[in-house]
Design a protein around this motif. Structure first.
Motif, short mmCIF file in Angstrom:
data_model
loop_
_atom_site.label_atom_id
_atom_site.label_comp_id
_atom_site.label_asym_id
_atom_site.label_seq_id
_atom_site.Cartn_x
_atom_site.Cartn_y
_atom_site.Cartn_z
N LYS A 181 17.45 -2.48 -1.34
CA LYS A 181 18.79 -2.80 -0.84
C LYS A 181 19.39 -1.56 -0.21
CE LYS A 181 21.96 -3.71 -3.94
NZ LYS A 181 22.73 -4.46 -4.96
N VAL A 182 19.97 -1.73 0.97
CA VAL A 182 20.52 -0.61 1.72
C VAL A 182 21.93 -0.96 2.19
CG1 VAL A 182 19.55 -1.39 3.91
CG2 VAL A 182 20.07 1.03 3.60
N GLN B 4 0.81 -1.21 0.00
CA GLN B 4 0.00 0.00 0.00
C GLN B 4 0.84 1.27 0.00
OE1 GLN B 4 -2.48 -0.79 3.49
NE2 GLN B 4 -4.21 -1.23 2.16
N VAL B 5 1.89 1.28 0.82
CA VAL B 5 2.75 2.46 0.94
C VAL B 5 4.20 2.01 0.82
CG1 VAL B 5 3.45 4.39 2.40
CG2 VAL B 5 1.09 3.57 2.47
N PHE B 6 4.98 2.74 0.02
CA PHE B 6 6.41 2.45 -0.12
C PHE B 6 7.08 3.74 -0.60
CE2 PHE B 6 9.92 -0.28 -2.07
CZ PHE B 6 10.50 -0.50 -0.82
N THR B 7 7.60 4.50 0.35
CA THR B 7 7.96 5.90 0.08
C THR B 7 9.42 6.13 -0.28
OG1 THR B 7 8.36 6.24 2.45
CG2 THR B 7 6.14 6.71 1.62
N ILE B 8 10.27 5.13 -0.19
CA ILE B 8 11.70 5.39 -0.36
C ILE B 8 12.06 5.66 -1.82
CG2 ILE B 8 12.27 3.94 1.62
CD1 ILE B 8 13.24 1.83 -0.37
N VAL B 9 13.20 6.33 -2.00
CA VAL B 9 13.75 6.55 -3.33
C VAL B 9 15.24 6.18 -3.28
CG1 VAL B 9 12.14 8.36 -3.99
CG2 VAL B 9 14.24 8.97 -2.79
N GLU B 10 15.77 5.77 -4.39
CA GLU B 10 17.18 5.38 -4.44
C GLU B 10 18.07 6.58 -4.14
OE1 GLU B 10 17.85 3.56 -8.19
OE2 GLU B 10 16.73 1.74 -7.72
N GLY B 11 19.08 6.34 -3.31
CA GLY B 11 19.98 7.41 -2.89
C GLY B 11 19.57 8.07 -1.60
N GLU B 12 18.39 7.73 -1.08
CA GLU B 12 17.91 8.34 0.15
C GLU B 12 18.62 7.74 1.36
OE1 GLU B 12 13.67 8.76 2.64
OE2 GLU B 12 13.77 7.70 0.72
N THR C 101 18.99 -1.33 9.35
CA THR C 101 20.18 -0.59 9.72
C THR C 101 20.16 0.78 9.05
OG1 THR C 101 22.62 -0.59 9.68
CG2 THR C 101 21.50 -1.54 7.79
N ALA C 102 20.86 1.71 9.62
CA ALA C 102 20.96 3.03 8.99
C ALA C 102 21.85 2.92 7.75
CB ALA C 102 21.55 4.03 9.98
N GLY C 103 21.49 3.65 6.72
CA GLY C 103 22.28 3.58 5.50
C GLY C 103 21.62 4.29 4.34
N THR C 104 22.17 4.03 3.16
CA THR C 104 21.69 4.66 1.93
C THR C 104 21.01 3.62 1.05
OG1 THR C 104 23.51 6.24 1.99
CG2 THR C 104 22.39 5.97 -0.11
N VAL C 105 19.89 3.98 0.46
CA VAL C 105 19.17 3.07 -0.43
C VAL C 105 19.94 2.93 -1.74
CG1 VAL C 105 17.01 2.62 -1.65
CG2 VAL C 105 16.97 3.72 0.60
#
Length: 303
Positions: A207-208, A49-57, A184-188
């Motif tokens: 993938k992060v 339903q919801v998937f808000t991430i973008v690559e590089g975020e 974990t904290a990181g970049t997409v």
């Protein structure tokens, strides 16, 4: 004037020679920058339903970035809660259930004491007292049987409620897993799904990787192995192309205990060596180092 020009020319040629010698300087080992990549997959089946991430975020640890449809799981939980309430209503109050027969026993015991006094006064017979004793014994057996029956019934109800609560806990766990979070904290680095798609358990979503600290995976020869140790400080040079590089401090974080054949994409100091050892060097990243970029390392950190 000519002497001054001659001195200037000699100085210029010397600087060019030094620059060329630095450009041709060989490092102890070379490798490629990499990071620990985590592929996050869906843990439940349903519509995304919801998937808000973008690559590089950049993402924080445990950050919620998406939601899988949870309506059916919620309705199953409501049904289970109703069944739990219905089962708990069948739980018997043993003390209330046996109060009547306990009262009969108390009455019979009072009656027995009264007849015992009458026997002492020769106003009653011993048989009457024995009959009351027999009646009390029967009532006590009935009381024990009722207690056993009621306790067995309550145990069955409790077991049923426990099983239903376990199912409810399973649904709670599945409901929590409908929320997509970052481990974990990181970049997409990559995104594999979009809102509205049907996802199944185990399907990769994104993938992060934590790029604040990267690893330079390099290869060294057996004679170099005696010069390195875990925790050793080294110098790392990131290759930005066009003879441009940047120096970073590095720390040896891992040394392979097994030799392997030299990878074709890696050059060691001794190109004739067939067997090399892999090492990983932790390097703080200022944002300029990219995964897959080439780098060099010097084990001798003295100037």
């Amino acid at each position: 004037m000519k002497s001054i020009q001659k001195i200037t020319c000699i100085a210029f040629l010397a600087l060019v020679a030094v620059g060329c010698s630095r450009g041709k300087m060989k490092h102890d080992a070379s490798g490629i920058f990499e990071a620990t990549e985590v592929v996050v997959s869906s843990e439940v089946n349903g519509k995304l339903q919801v998937f808000t991430i973008v690559e590089g975020e950049s993402l924080d640890s445990a950050q919620v970035v998406g939601q899988v449809d949870s309506v059916q799981l919620y309705l199953q939980k409501v049904q289970l809660q109703a069944r739990i309430q219905a089962s708990q209503s069948r739980h018997l109050d043993v003390n209330t259930q046996i109060a009547s027969i306990e009262q009969q026993i108390a009455t019979a015991q009072n009656e027995k004491r009264r007849f015992e006094n009458l026997v002492k006064a020769n106003a009653a017979t011993q048989k009457q007292v024995d009959d009351i004793d027999a009646q009390i014994a029967v009532l006590k057996k009935q009381l024990a049987a009722q207690k056993t029956n009621f306790e067995s019934t309550n145990k069955g109800v409790s077991d049923e409620v426990t099983a239903l609560k376990a199912q409810c806990d399973q649904l709670d766990d599945q409901l929590r897993k409908t929320k997509i979070t970052t481990p974990t904290a990181g970049t997409v680095l990559a995104k594999y799904a979009e809102p509205g798609e049907l996802v199944t358990q185990g399907r990769p979503l994104f993938k992060v990787a934590n790029l604040s600290s990267v690893m330079l995976r390099a290869y060294i020869t057996s004679d170099q192995l005696t010069r390195v140790q875990l925790g050793q400080a080294v110098k790392v040079y990131a290759d930005f192309g066009e003879k441009d590089s940047r120096e970073y401090p590095g720390t040896i974080a891992w040394i392979s205990d097994k030799a392997e054949f030299t990878p074709k994409t890696i050059q060691t100091r001794d190109e004739r060596a067939n067997l090399v050892y892999a090492v990983k060097i932790s390097v703080p990243n200022d944002g300029y180092i990219k995964l897959g970029m080439y780098g060099d390392v010097d084990f001798q950190t003295e100037n």
